[in-house]
Design a protein around this motif. Structure first.
Motif, PDB file in Angstrom:
ATOM      1  N   ASN A   1      27.482 -13.458  56.984  1.00 47.77           N
ATOM      2  CA  ASN A   1      25.990 -13.332  56.359  1.00 47.77           C
ATOM      3  C   ASN A   1      26.252 -12.029  56.210  1.00 47.77           C
ATOM      4  OD1 ASN A   1      24.229 -15.419  56.554  1.00 47.77           O
ATOM      5  ND2 ASN A   1      25.180 -15.703  58.680  1.00 47.77           N
ATOM      6  N   ASP A   2      26.403 -11.199  56.258  1.00 47.92           N
ATOM      7  CA  ASP A   2      26.788  -9.653  55.937  1.00 47.92           C
ATOM      8  C   ASP A   2      27.313  -9.488  54.445  1.00 47.92           C
ATOM      9  OD1 ASP A   2      25.187  -8.929  58.365  1.00 47.92           O
ATOM     10  OD2 ASP A   2      26.999  -8.099  59.189  1.00 47.92           O
ATOM     11  N   SER A   3      28.179 -10.465  54.431  1.00 46.10           N
ATOM     12  CA  SER A   3      29.482 -10.242  53.520  1.00 46.10           C
ATOM     13  C   SER A   3      28.514 -10.595  52.061  1.00 46.10           C
ATOM     14  CB  SER A   3      30.608 -10.858  53.562  1.00 46.10           C
ATOM     15  OG  SER A   3      31.923 -10.659  52.566  1.00 46.10           O
ATOM     16  N   LEU A   4      27.904 -11.834  52.936  1.00 47.68           N
ATOM     17  CA  LEU A   4      27.622 -12.464  51.584  1.00 47.68           C
ATOM     18  C   LEU A   4      26.270 -11.633  50.395  1.00 47.68           C
ATOM     19  CD1 LEU A   4      26.389 -15.267  49.913  1.00 47.68           C
ATOM     20  CD2 LEU A   4      25.768 -16.239  52.240  1.00 47.68           C
ATOM     21  N   THR A   5      25.597 -10.944  51.670  1.00 44.33           N
ATOM     22  CA  THR A   5      24.518 -10.340  51.477  1.00 44.33           C
ATOM     23  C   THR A   5      25.052  -9.537  50.432  1.00 44.33           C
ATOM     24  OG1 THR A   5      22.542 -10.901  53.327  1.00 44.33           O
ATOM     25  CG2 THR A   5      22.307  -9.072  52.289  1.00 44.33           C
ATOM     26  N   SER A   6      25.402  -8.133  51.280  1.00 43.99           N
ATOM     27  CA  SER A   6      26.019  -7.678  50.014  1.00 43.99           C
ATOM     28  C   SER A   6      26.857  -8.027  49.394  1.00 43.99           C
ATOM     29  CB  SER A   6      27.521  -6.724  50.894  1.00 43.99           C
ATOM     30  OG  SER A   6      28.164  -5.800  49.964  1.00 43.99           O
TER      31      SER A   6
ATOM     32  N   LEU B   1      28.821  -6.398  30.685  1.00 48.97           N
ATOM     33  CA  LEU B   1      28.091  -6.925  32.253  1.00 48.97           C
ATOM     34  C   LEU B   1      28.489  -8.373  32.678  1.00 48.97           C
ATOM     35  CD1 LEU B   1      24.157  -5.428  31.131  1.00 48.97           C
ATOM     36  CD2 LEU B   1      25.841  -4.571  33.023  1.00 48.97           C
ATOM     37  N   GLU B   2      28.848  -8.672  31.186  1.00 50.22           N
ATOM     38  CA  GLU B   2      29.314 -10.221  31.421  1.00 50.22           C
ATOM     39  C   GLU B   2      30.887 -10.299  31.969  1.00 50.22           C
ATOM     40  OE1 GLU B   2      28.881 -12.279  28.169  1.00 50.22           O
ATOM     41  OE2 GLU B   2      26.672 -13.180  28.403  1.00 50.22           O
ATOM     42  N   ALA B   3      31.313  -9.318  31.727  1.00 52.62           N
ATOM     43  CA  ALA B   3      33.111  -8.869  32.213  1.00 52.62           C
ATOM     44  C   ALA B   3      32.472  -8.338  33.864  1.00 52.62           C
ATOM     45  CB  ALA B   3      33.931  -7.699  31.229  1.00 52.62           C
ATOM     46  N   ARG B   4      31.405  -7.763  34.129  1.00 49.57           N
ATOM     47  CA  ARG B   4      31.407  -7.308  35.434  1.00 49.57           C
ATOM     48  C   ARG B   4      31.319  -8.597  36.214  1.00 49.57           C
ATOM     49  NH1 ARG B   4      27.135  -2.726  35.374  1.00 49.57           N
ATOM     50  NH2 ARG B   4      27.652  -3.451  37.514  1.00 49.57           N
ATOM     51  N   ASN B   5      30.168  -9.089  35.655  1.00 49.51           N
ATOM     52  CA  ASN B   5      29.771 -10.203  36.190  1.00 49.51           C
ATOM     53  C   ASN B   5      30.788 -11.093  36.934  1.00 49.51           C
ATOM     54  OD1 ASN B   5      27.163 -11.869  38.008  1.00 49.51           O
ATOM     55  ND2 ASN B   5      28.157 -13.576  36.481  1.00 49.51           N
ATOM     56  N   ASP B   6      31.648 -12.037  35.932  1.00 51.76           N
ATOM     57  CA  ASP B   6      32.622 -12.755  36.004  1.00 51.76           C
ATOM     58  C   ASP B   6      33.427 -12.261  36.842  1.00 51.76           C
ATOM     59  OD1 ASP B   6      31.362 -14.279  33.839  1.00 51.76           O
ATOM     60  OD2 ASP B   6      32.788 -14.822  32.910  1.00 51.76           O
ATOM     61  N   ALA B   7      34.007 -10.854  36.575  1.00 52.75           N
ATOM     62  CA  ALA B   7      34.743 -10.337  38.248  1.00 52.75           C
ATOM     63  C   ALA B   7      34.702 -10.574  38.984  1.00 52.75           C
ATOM     64  CB  ALA B   7      35.670  -8.776  37.368  1.00 52.75           C
ATOM     65  N   LEU B   8      33.199  -9.646  39.497  1.00 51.11           N
ATOM     66  CA  LEU B   8      32.943 -10.162  40.560  1.00 51.11           C
ATOM     67  C   LEU B   8      32.302 -11.172  41.236  1.00 51.11           C
ATOM     68  CD1 LEU B   8      30.589  -8.347  43.287  1.00 51.11           C
ATOM     69  CD2 LEU B   8      28.791  -9.010  41.199  1.00 51.11           C
ATOM     70  N   VAL B   9      32.293 -12.271  40.824  1.00 55.61           N
ATOM     71  CA  VAL B   9      32.395 -13.912  41.602  1.00 55.61           C
ATOM     72  C   VAL B   9      33.430 -14.540  41.409  1.00 55.61           C
ATOM     73  CG1 VAL B   9      31.650 -16.133  41.097  1.00 55.61           C
ATOM     74  CG2 VAL B   9      29.638 -14.109  40.527  1.00 55.61           C
ATOM     75  N   THR B  10      34.478 -14.312  40.799  1.00 58.44           N
ATOM     76  CA  THR B  10      35.929 -14.762  40.667  1.00 58.44           C
ATOM     77  C   THR B  10      36.022 -14.125  42.217  1.00 58.44           C
ATOM     78  OG1 THR B  10      35.953 -14.886  38.780  1.00 58.44           O
ATOM     79  CG2 THR B  10      37.944 -15.183  40.026  1.00 58.44           C
ATOM     80  N   ASN B  11      36.132 -12.746  41.881  1.00 63.81           N
ATOM     81  CA  ASN B  11      36.943 -12.312  43.330  1.00 63.81           C
ATOM     82  C   ASN B  11      36.423 -11.770  44.208  1.00 63.81           C
ATOM     83  OD1 ASN B  11      38.797 -11.119  41.432  1.00 63.81           O
ATOM     84  ND2 ASN B  11      37.753  -8.774  41.697  1.00 63.81           N
ATOM     85  N   PHE B  12      35.273 -12.222  44.794  1.00 66.61           N
ATOM     86  CA  PHE B  12      34.727 -12.613  45.621  1.00 66.61           C
ATOM     87  C   PHE B  12      35.423 -14.012  46.173  1.00 66.61           C
ATOM     88  CE2 PHE B  12      31.342 -14.429  48.837  1.00 66.61           C
ATOM     89  CZ  PHE B  12      31.037 -13.435  49.501  1.00 66.61           C
TER      90      PHE B  12
ATOM     91  N   SER C   1      22.654  -9.252  41.944  1.00 75.36           N
ATOM     92  CA  SER C   1      21.441  -8.505  41.426  1.00 75.36           C
ATOM     93  C   SER C   1      21.592  -7.586  40.433  1.00 75.36           C
ATOM     94  CB  SER C   1      20.136  -9.140  43.089  1.00 75.36           C
ATOM     95  OG  SER C   1      20.768 -10.395  43.235  1.00 75.36           O
ATOM     96  N   GLN C   2      22.172  -6.448  41.077  1.00 75.53           N
ATOM     97  CA  GLN C   2      21.905  -5.073  40.314  1.00 75.53           C
ATOM     98  C   GLN C   2      22.321  -5.505  38.817  1.00 75.53           C
ATOM     99  OE1 GLN C   2      21.031  -2.682  40.891  1.00 75.53           O
ATOM    100  NE2 GLN C   2      21.158  -1.848  38.537  1.00 75.53           N
ATOM    101  N   ILE C   3      24.011  -6.653  39.028  1.00 70.99           N
ATOM    102  CA  ILE C   3      24.182  -6.883  37.328  1.00 70.99           C
ATOM    103  C   ILE C   3      22.681  -7.209  36.543  1.00 70.99           C
ATOM    104  CG2 ILE C   3      26.212  -7.732  35.983  1.00 70.99           C
ATOM    105  CD1 ILE C   3      27.964  -7.423  38.137  1.00 70.99           C
ATOM    106  N   ASP C   4      22.374  -8.452  37.482  1.00 75.41           N
ATOM    107  CA  ASP C   4      21.475  -9.392  36.542  1.00 75.41           C
ATOM    108  C   ASP C   4      20.468  -8.602  36.710  1.00 75.41           C
ATOM    109  OD1 ASP C   4      23.375 -11.631  37.576  1.00 75.41           O
ATOM    110  OD2 ASP C   4      21.676 -12.273  38.729  1.00 75.41           O
TER     111      ASP C   4
END
Length: 232
Positions: free
Chosen positions: A109-114, A157-168, A120-123
């Motif tokens: 849950n700590d990892s998920l919230t982070s 921003l879209e590239a950052r968002n995709d990278a964040l989600v994919t890497n997570f 949310s910051q990117i959004d």
């Protein structure tokens, strides 16, 4: 008779000891939630199934139960998902505010919230672009130039968002966060598809991820849709 009751009690205790217990305690300062019912749901057999519920009383609520394994769940209100949480052994502390939600107290849950905070910051940065556009135009800048500048910012921003989600997802292939975030990601699509991001995720995925019920159903439906598109 007494011996049978004792044996039954011992068997029940043994069964319980094989399961992990979870406890979710929550607080909310959203006035519209007070007195309302919240539902804890998990994905099962193609749908979100309710496993517990709790009424918000004076801004507080709680869920408690046992589980055979760690699972990803969602807190629902009035038919809509409010936030995801992980049901794992230990006590999870949930906060639901007007603009933010968090679940902390256990490792996943700590990892998920982070992760959610970073996304949310990117959004928020994406949501700010139309306001920036209006200010730039009011300052007398050429509209085409404004669109060009902000278009590049949106792409970044879209590239950052995709990278964040994919890497997570990739970094959590072997626990419930990987399939859980994959489900949230793909639920925003109009229909199951295999775009470059999805293909990058599933092409490197290990058996644990690929054996997840939702992931299997999604890939099967996406492959069928892609086959139909190729026929046209």
């Amino acid at each position: 008779m007494k011996s049978n009751i004792l044996l039954f009690a011992l068997a029940a205790l043994a069964l319980l000891s094989c399961s992990d217990q979870y406890l979710v305690t929550g607080k909310s300062n959203v006035s519209g939630l007070d007195g309302q019912m919240l539902f804890l749901k998990v994905y099962s057999d193609g749908d979100m199934r309710t496993i517990d519920s709790s009424r918000v009383v004076h801004g507080k609520f709680s869920f408690r139960g046992v589980m055979d394994s760690v699972v990803m769940a969602n807190v629902f209100f009035d038919g809509s998902g409010i936030m995801p949480i992980v049901l794992e052994e230990g006590q999870v502390s949930v906060k639901i505010d007007v603009s933010t939600q968090s679940a902390t107290g256990t490792p996943l849950n700590d990892s998920l919230t982070s992760f959610i905070q970073k996304k949310s910051q990117i959004d928020a940065e994406m949501a700010e672009l139309p306001h920036i556009e209006s200010r730039m135009i009011m300052d007398g800048l050429d509209h085409d130039e404004v669109l060009s500048v902000l278009g590049k910012q949106m792409e970044e921003l879209e590239a950052r968002n995709d990278a964040l989600v994919t890497n997570f997802i990739k970094s959590n292939y072997n626990n419930v966060l990987g399939p859980g975030i994959f489900m949230i990601l793909t639920s925003s699509f109009r229909q199951p598809i295999l775009n470059p991001q999805i293909e990058a995720i599933i092409s490197q995925a290990p058996p644990y991820f690929l054996s997840n019920q939702y992931v299997q159903e999604y890939i099967k439906a996406a492959e069928k849709n892609m086959e139909k598109l190729r026929e046209y």
